[in-house]
Design an enzyme around this catalytic site. Structure first.
Site, mmCIF file in Angstrom:
data_model
loop_
_atom_site.group_PDB
_atom_site.id
_atom_site.type_symbol
_atom_site.label_atom_id
_atom_site.label_comp_id
_atom_site.label_asym_id
_atom_site.label_seq_id
_atom_site.Cartn_x
_atom_site.Cartn_y
_atom_site.Cartn_z
ATOM 1 N N THR A 79 15.892 -35.967 15.804
ATOM 2 C CA THR A 79 16.194 -36.994 16.803
ATOM 3 C C THR A 79 16.788 -36.309 18.020
ATOM 4 O O THR A 79 17.894 -35.755 17.949
ATOM 5 C CB THR A 79 17.193 -38.025 16.241
ATOM 6 O OG1 THR A 79 16.658 -38.572 15.046
ATOM 7 C CG2 THR A 79 17.436 -39.137 17.246
ATOM 8 N N LYS A 85 13.087 -44.245 18.913
ATOM 9 C CA LYS A 85 14.163 -43.872 17.995
ATOM 10 C C LYS A 85 15.533 -44.206 18.603
ATOM 11 O O LYS A 85 16.472 -44.591 17.892
ATOM 12 C CB LYS A 85 14.060 -42.377 17.660
ATOM 13 C CG LYS A 85 15.158 -41.822 16.788
ATOM 14 C CD LYS A 85 15.088 -42.253 15.327
ATOM 15 C CE LYS A 85 16.357 -41.840 14.596
ATOM 16 N NZ LYS A 85 16.274 -41.632 13.207
ATOM 17 N N LYS A 119 25.736 -37.871 18.177
ATOM 18 C CA LYS A 119 24.792 -37.142 19.046
ATOM 19 C C LYS A 119 23.673 -38.085 19.514
ATOM 20 O O LYS A 119 23.320 -38.115 20.682
ATOM 21 C CB LYS A 119 24.226 -35.963 18.227
ATOM 22 C CG LYS A 119 23.114 -35.145 18.839
ATOM 23 C CD LYS A 119 21.730 -35.451 18.307
ATOM 24 C CE LYS A 119 21.490 -35.356 16.835
ATOM 25 N NZ LYS A 119 20.138 -35.686 16.407
HETATM 26 P P1 NAP Z 1 21.368 -31.396 8.467
HETATM 27 O O1 NAP Z 1 21.410 -31.680 7.019
HETATM 28 O O2 NAP Z 1 22.624 -31.095 9.187
HETATM 29 O O3 NAP Z 1 20.313 -30.184 8.674
HETATM 30 C C1 NAP Z 1 20.097 -29.636 9.945
HETATM 31 C C2 NAP Z 1 19.069 -28.537 9.833
HETATM 32 O O4 NAP Z 1 18.823 -28.021 11.140
HETATM 33 C C3 NAP Z 1 19.543 -27.352 8.969
HETATM 34 O O5 NAP Z 1 18.439 -26.857 8.256
HETATM 35 C C4 NAP Z 1 20.025 -26.359 10.023
HETATM 36 O O6 NAP Z 1 20.010 -25.018 9.602
HETATM 37 C C5 NAP Z 1 18.978 -26.593 11.100
HETATM 38 N N1 NAP Z 1 19.391 -26.116 12.409
HETATM 39 C C6 NAP Z 1 20.394 -26.585 13.175
HETATM 40 N N2 NAP Z 1 20.466 -25.885 14.320
HETATM 41 C C7 NAP Z 1 19.495 -24.944 14.274
HETATM 42 C C8 NAP Z 1 19.060 -23.914 15.156
HETATM 43 N N3 NAP Z 1 19.655 -23.709 16.330
HETATM 44 N N4 NAP Z 1 18.028 -23.153 14.778
HETATM 45 C C9 NAP Z 1 17.423 -23.350 13.596
HETATM 46 N N5 NAP Z 1 17.774 -24.300 12.707
HETATM 47 C C10 NAP Z 1 18.809 -25.087 13.051
HETATM 48 O O7 NAP Z 1 20.692 -32.598 9.288
HETATM 49 P P2 NAP Z 1 19.649 -33.693 8.779
HETATM 50 O O8 NAP Z 1 20.404 -34.890 8.320
HETATM 51 O O9 NAP Z 1 18.632 -33.055 7.897
HETATM 52 O O10 NAP Z 1 18.985 -34.102 10.191
HETATM 53 C C11 NAP Z 1 17.970 -33.328 10.816
HETATM 54 C C12 NAP Z 1 17.455 -34.135 12.024
HETATM 55 O O11 NAP Z 1 16.913 -35.385 11.554
HETATM 56 C C13 NAP Z 1 18.548 -34.490 13.038
HETATM 57 O O12 NAP Z 1 18.027 -34.454 14.339
HETATM 58 C C14 NAP Z 1 18.939 -35.915 12.644
HETATM 59 O O13 NAP Z 1 19.496 -36.620 13.737
HETATM 60 C C15 NAP Z 1 17.603 -36.462 12.188
HETATM 61 N N6 NAP Z 1 17.656 -37.572 11.219
HETATM 62 C C16 NAP Z 1 18.547 -37.551 10.167
HETATM 63 C C17 NAP Z 1 18.552 -38.637 9.271
HETATM 64 C C18 NAP Z 1 19.515 -38.686 8.100
HETATM 65 O O14 NAP Z 1 19.678 -39.780 7.505
HETATM 66 N N7 NAP Z 1 20.125 -37.582 7.705
HETATM 67 C C19 NAP Z 1 17.658 -39.689 9.435
HETATM 68 C C20 NAP Z 1 16.747 -39.640 10.480
HETATM 69 C C21 NAP Z 1 16.752 -38.575 11.363
HETATM 70 P P3 NAP Z 1 21.276 -24.387 8.822
HETATM 71 O O15 NAP Z 1 21.027 -24.692 7.371
HETATM 72 O O16 NAP Z 1 21.209 -22.958 9.137
HETATM 73 O O17 NAP Z 1 22.514 -25.047 9.362
#
Ligand code: NAP
Length: 291
Positions: A93, A168, A236
């Protein structure tokens, strides 16, 4: 279609498994190496040495990273090695501007970009039942739809690049209002001494029923705020809504402003990594019960 995924966090980890179950998964990469090993062991997918290596070996590259700068960093890395006509699908997102910037970087390499943010939470990622809001070229979306069906039960084409992220933003603002309404109503019910588990059961079946109440209501009452969706990530997203709003209006939106303030306060108190339902902490703190 050889598919690779970059970002194996709460969402991306489950997406990788679902691409594996449908036999599309070829390669994985995560910034911190610890997350890739267990998924590689489970799926047999190759762990790439770098985002560029993954891009050079895959026809479809799926991104699931945190923020705008992370998406652009990954897209720039991918662009060094991507094959012409490959497709990058970003499920993170981020802002519509970031989607347009990413698309322009990849267009220079003859590759395609689709902004495909998702909704449905970690449960949706796990069950392969996410809702995808897609922006970009509709013909390219049609090409990759069979693969995306591994992670989604609904895929909607919204419009040109950036439209998926704009859709979104609407979703995230609505989710903020629902979080405000559910947590506030639950503290009100508790104060009246009701059996709140019974309340959640019956309210869920009527006009106020909603996904958040179904999936988080009883956990909130039990004091459990395991993400789910991290509060800092929703903060965010709401900051993105705020900057996108400036492009179309001089108004401020009350739910948006209030939730940003509330989340900031909770992040300052150390709740940023809890689920967004941790807003209940603040509702409890603010609720003055009559003696
Ligand atoms: P998360 O568990 O915090 O995972 C984030 C991922 O992004 C990790 O694999 C992290 O790697 C990687 N990352 C962050 N910065 C990076 C960089 N500079 N270079 C390479 N990799 C990087 O987050 P999430 O919940 O999976 O969410 C991921 C995305 O989906 C976000 O944009 C979020 O807003 C969106 N989203 C989340 C949900 C939800 O319910 N969780 C629902 C819809 C959409 P590391 O392991 O090295 O930290």
């Amino acid at each position: 279609m050889k598919t690779g995924i970059i970002g194996l966090g709460a969402m991306g980890g489950y997406m990788a498994l679902n691409f594996h179950y449908t036999e599309y998964l070829h390669m994985i990469w995560n910034r911190s190496p610890g997350k890739a090993g267990p998924i590689a062991a489970k799926t047999g997918a190759k762990v790439a040495d770098s985002p560029a290596q993954l891009a050079s070996e895959c026809e479809l590259i799926v991104l699931s990273v945190s923020r705008d700068k992370d998406v652009l960093q990954m897209v720039r890395a991918i662009a060094t090695a991507i094959k012409p006509d490959s497709v990058v699908v970003d499920t993170s997102t981020v802002s519509a501007d970031t989607a347009r910037e990413a698309a322009a970087i990849l267009k220079d390499k003859g590759a395609h970009f689709l902004d495909c943010p998702v909704s449905g939470g970690v449960e949706g990622a796990k069950n392969g039942t996410l809702a995808v809001m897609a922006g970009g070229d509709e013909k390219i979306l049609e090409r990759v739809k069979p693969v995306l069906s591994a992670i989604a039960s609904n895929i909607a084409y919204i419009g040109p690049t950036g439209s998926g992220q704009a859709c979104k933003a609407v979703n995230q603002l609505m989710a903020a209002g629902i979080n405000q309404a559910v947590t506030e109503a639950l503290i009100f019910g508790q104060a009246m001494g009701l059996d709140m588990n019974k309340v959640v059961d019956i309210v869920s079946l009527g006009a106020a029923g909603n996904w958040f109440l179904d999936h988080r209501g009883k956990a909130i009452l039990a004091g459990e705020y395991t993400p789910g969706f991290k509060l800092s990530l929703h903060h965010k997203d709401l900051s993105i809504c705020q900057s996108m709003l400036k492009n179309v209006s001089e108004n401020s939106l009350p739910i948006l402003e209030m939730t940003l303030l509330h989340y900031q306060r909770l992040m300052d108190q150390g709740y940023g990594d809890e689920d967004i339902s941790a807003l209940f902490h603040l509702k409890k703190e603010q609720f003055k019960q009559k003696q």
